[in-house]
Design an enzyme around this catalytic site. Structure first.
Site, short mmCIF file in Angstrom:
data_model
loop_
_atom_site.label_atom_id
_atom_site.label_comp_id
_atom_site.label_asym_id
_atom_site.label_seq_id
_atom_site.Cartn_x
_atom_site.Cartn_y
_atom_site.Cartn_z
N GLY A 29 0.83 -1.22 0.00
CA GLY A 29 0.00 0.00 0.00
C GLY A 29 0.86 1.26 0.00
N ARG A 51 -1.66 8.70 3.84
CA ARG A 51 -1.83 9.62 4.96
C ARG A 51 -0.53 10.02 5.63
NH1 ARG A 51 -6.35 6.11 7.82
NH2 ARG A 51 -5.39 4.57 6.44
N ASN A 84 44.47 19.27 10.26
CA ASN A 84 44.66 18.01 9.54
C ASN A 84 44.43 18.13 8.04
OD1 ASN A 84 41.94 18.55 9.97
ND2 ASN A 84 41.38 16.40 10.03
C1 UD1 Z 1 -6.99 -4.03 7.38
C2 UD1 Z 1 -8.12 -5.05 7.56
C3 UD1 Z 1 -8.93 -4.68 8.79
C4 UD1 Z 1 -8.03 -4.63 10.01
C5 UD1 Z 1 -6.83 -3.70 9.77
C6 UD1 Z 1 -5.83 -3.87 10.88
C7 UD1 Z 1 -8.74 -5.76 5.31
C8 UD1 Z 1 -9.72 -5.62 4.21
N1 UD1 Z 1 -8.95 -5.01 6.39
O1 UD1 Z 1 -7.59 -2.77 7.18
O2 UD1 Z 1 -9.96 -5.63 8.99
O3 UD1 Z 1 -8.75 -4.21 11.13
O4 UD1 Z 1 -6.16 -4.05 8.54
O5 UD1 Z 1 -4.79 -2.93 10.78
O6 UD1 Z 1 -7.82 -6.53 5.20
N2 UD1 Z 1 -1.92 -3.94 1.33
C9 UD1 Z 1 -1.29 -4.55 0.27
N3 UD1 Z 1 -1.95 -4.65 -0.92
C10 UD1 Z 1 -3.20 -4.17 -1.09
C11 UD1 Z 1 -3.83 -3.54 0.01
C12 UD1 Z 1 -3.17 -3.44 1.22
O7 UD1 Z 1 -0.17 -5.01 0.38
O8 UD1 Z 1 -3.72 -4.30 -2.21
C13 UD1 Z 1 -1.21 -3.84 2.61
C14 UD1 Z 1 -1.01 -2.41 3.09
O9 UD1 Z 1 0.22 -1.88 2.62
C15 UD1 Z 1 -1.00 -2.57 4.60
C16 UD1 Z 1 -1.86 -3.80 4.83
O10 UD1 Z 1 -1.98 -4.48 3.59
O11 UD1 Z 1 0.31 -2.81 5.09
C17 UD1 Z 1 -3.24 -3.44 5.34
O12 UD1 Z 1 -3.86 -2.59 4.38
P1 UD1 Z 1 -4.66 -1.31 4.83
O13 UD1 Z 1 -5.15 -0.64 3.61
O14 UD1 Z 1 -3.86 -0.53 5.79
O15 UD1 Z 1 -5.89 -2.03 5.55
P2 UD1 Z 1 -6.79 -1.44 6.68
O16 UD1 Z 1 -7.80 -0.55 6.07
O17 UD1 Z 1 -5.95 -0.92 7.77
#
Ligand code: UD1
Ligand code: CA
Length: 497
Positions: A15, A19, A394
């Site tokens: 991701g 933010r 130096n």
């Molecule tokens: C996700 C969970 C949520 C949980 C939260 C905990 C899902 C749909 N939701 O939400 O239930 O409470 O984490 O922190 O999984 N990422 C990828 N590829 C993608 C999308 C995301 O590698 O296509 C990675 C992001 O970089 C990140 C992680 O997955 O490190 C979580 O993604 P993020 O978008 O932060 O999910 P949350 O909305 O926090």
């Protein structure tokens, strides 16, 4: 029962982390001396998985380079478009061959730096104990906003995870959240991933939907609640980055105190994860210990110190000092206001005092540089004393050169040692000398321009000034009134100066 070795750990780090508003990818932002990703990798390390996969996408070159530099056992997997956490895990599993259906796959987000190894081990054990297809690490939060909610049935069985953006008010009121950390059995996971859709508020393939799919297929799903919900903390912006840093600081400082370090002010003491402190060390306020810094027993560091990759020997005292890549020997006294630049190596019982800067300097046992000096590219022998205001010149504008001072040498105040130059054992230099030629052992080197004194100069050239009046004892225009000279005379018991 011995802990099974997972076939793979998948760290989700593709991701963008919009933010953060940063050119540095979110998972490479740092707290306590490590990137968020390195913290997560440290937490999963005790699982000893056969493969560690980091799913990269946004700013992948930077993330791949960081992973390659720091943790060679980790392989990056590219997810071209970030189409959701489910899509990311699918991409990861496609990239590795030979995972058997009954083997285990662990999934962790790359932005939860407070997770601990103990929690990961307990989660894996719970998955095995419950004989589950999936085990979710959950946390009970007073404010669950932003996280996926855990839906349980009447008997407490886990049935689904619903994202914040898809939650109705009843669901949104649930306080048990998904940490985004899971153990899956590979067969059911691969199967469930094929049935994910993008039919949700974010139009993404949610990994969280795997839980509902498995429940619908009558697979066992377990949940493992965190004892310390703070471990679930995810970093999405710089406010959360600072908050995670503070939690990490508290953890490290608390562990240090339990292990025998006195920390006078925990809230202003910042210690990186890899710093080593022996028992009976003392840290005074405003102390920052970075990188591979080590502090030996009975040493006192602070206040106001920033030490990076620096060793402090037993019993040393280091105050108001900045040091990097340096070694401070036992029983040294360093500071206040001292700057040790890389390559400074001081022996036993050395003193480096106020406004002393060193660089690539070896200072042998018992030597002293008590005040106001620049010591660059230098060797100083045992017990030698470097007078106040000495400069090791130096740099000739093109290259750096070395100065070698023998043992028991006395360098007079305000000496300039023009490198390359050597001063032999037991030699002296006179105050204010510029030393351009080697000095043999036992010699005194002085560069004398003889002092010239012009009597009565002030009276002739600066008549009527305060100086002229002071010189004649005519203070504030009142002839004969005694001034400072008289008061000094009074203090010293001597005659007028
Ligand atoms: C996700 C969970 C949520 C949980 C939260 C905990 C899902 C749909 N939701 O939400 O239930 O409470 O984490 O922190 O999984 N990422 C990828 N590829 C993608 C999308 C995301 O590698 O296509 C990675 C992001 O970089 C990140 C992680 O997955 O490190 C979580 O993604 P993020 O978008 O932060 O999910 P949350 O909305 O926090
Ligand atoms: Ca997140």
């Amino acid at each position: 029962m011995s802990q099974p070795r997972p076939a793979a750990v998948v760290v989700l780090a593709a991701g963008e982390g919009k933010r953060m508003r940063s050119t540095i990818p979110k998972v490479l932002q740092r707290i306590a001396g490590r990137s968020l990703l390195e913290h997560v990798l440290a937490a999963v390390a005790p699982l000893d998985a056969r493969r560690q996969l980091v799913v990269v996408g946004h700013a992948r070159e930077q993330v791949i380079a960081a992973v390659a530099g720091r943790a060679p056992a980790v392989s990056p997997v590219v997810q071209d478009d970030q189409r959701g956490t489910g899509h990311a895990v699918r991409a990861a599993l496609r990239a590795v061959a030979g995972i058997q259906p009954d083997e285990l796959v662990v999934v962790v987000p790359g932005d939860t730096p407070l997770l601990t190894g103990a929690t990961m081990v307990a989660l894996l054990a719970e998955h095995v104990r419950a004989d589950a297809s999936a085990t979710v690490l959950t946390a009970e939060l007073s404010d669950p906003t932003g996280y996926g909610r855990v839906i349980r049935g009447p008997s407490g069985d886990v049935r689904a995870i619903v994202e914040q953006s898809d939650a109705d008010p009843v669901t949104a009121a649930i306080r048990e959240i998904n940490t985004g950390v899971y153990v899956f059995t590979a067969g059911p996971l691969v199967e469930a991933l094929t049935s994910l859709t993008t039919d949700n508020a974010q139009g993404e393939e949610y990994l969280t939907d795997v839980i509902g799919v498995l429940f619908a297929c009558r697979q066992a799903v377990a949940a493992c609640p965190l004892d310390d919900p703070g471990e679930a903390f995810g970093v999405n912006d710089r406010v959360q980055l600072a908050a995670a840093g503070i939690t990490m600081r508290d953890r490290i400082v608390t562990a240090a105190m339990r292990a025998g370090t006195t920390v006078v002010d925990p809230s202003t003491t910042w210690i990186d994860v890899d710093v080593v402190l022996e028992a009976d060390t003392t840290l005074l306020p405003n102390t920052f210990l970075h990188g591979s810094t080590r502090v030996a027993a009975a040493a006192v560091v602070g206040p106001d110190c920033t030490l990076t990759d620096t060793v402090v020997g037993a019993g040393a005292t280091v105050s108001r000092t900045t040091a990097a890549d340096s070694v401070i020997g036992p029983d040294c006294v360093v500071g206040p206001y001292t700057h040790l630049r890389p390559g400074t190596h001081i022996g036993h019982g050395v003193k480096l005092g106020a406004f002393v800067e060193t660089k690539s300097a070896q200072v042998a046992d018992g030597a002293k540089v008590p005040h106001l000096a620049y010591v660059g590219d230098a060797v100083i022998g045992e017990r030698s004393n470097i007078g106040c205001g000495t400069i090791f010149a130096n740099y000739d504008g093109i290259a750096k050169h070395r100065t070698v001072i023998g043992m028991d040498v006395k360098i007079g105040s305000d000496t300039v040692l023009v490198a390359p130059v050597r001063v032999g054992d037991g030699a002296y230099t006179g105050a204010g000398s510029i030393i351009t030629e080697d000095v043999r052992p036992g010699a005194l080197a002085v560069r004398e321009g003889r002092q010239r004194t012009i009597e009565g100069w002030v009276q002739r050239r600066r008549p009527g000034t305060a100086a002229a009046r002071a010189a004649t004892g005519d203070v504030a225009g009142e002839p004969g009134r005694t001034g400072t000279s008289a008061s000094i005379a009074g203090m010293t018991g001597g005659g007028r100066l």
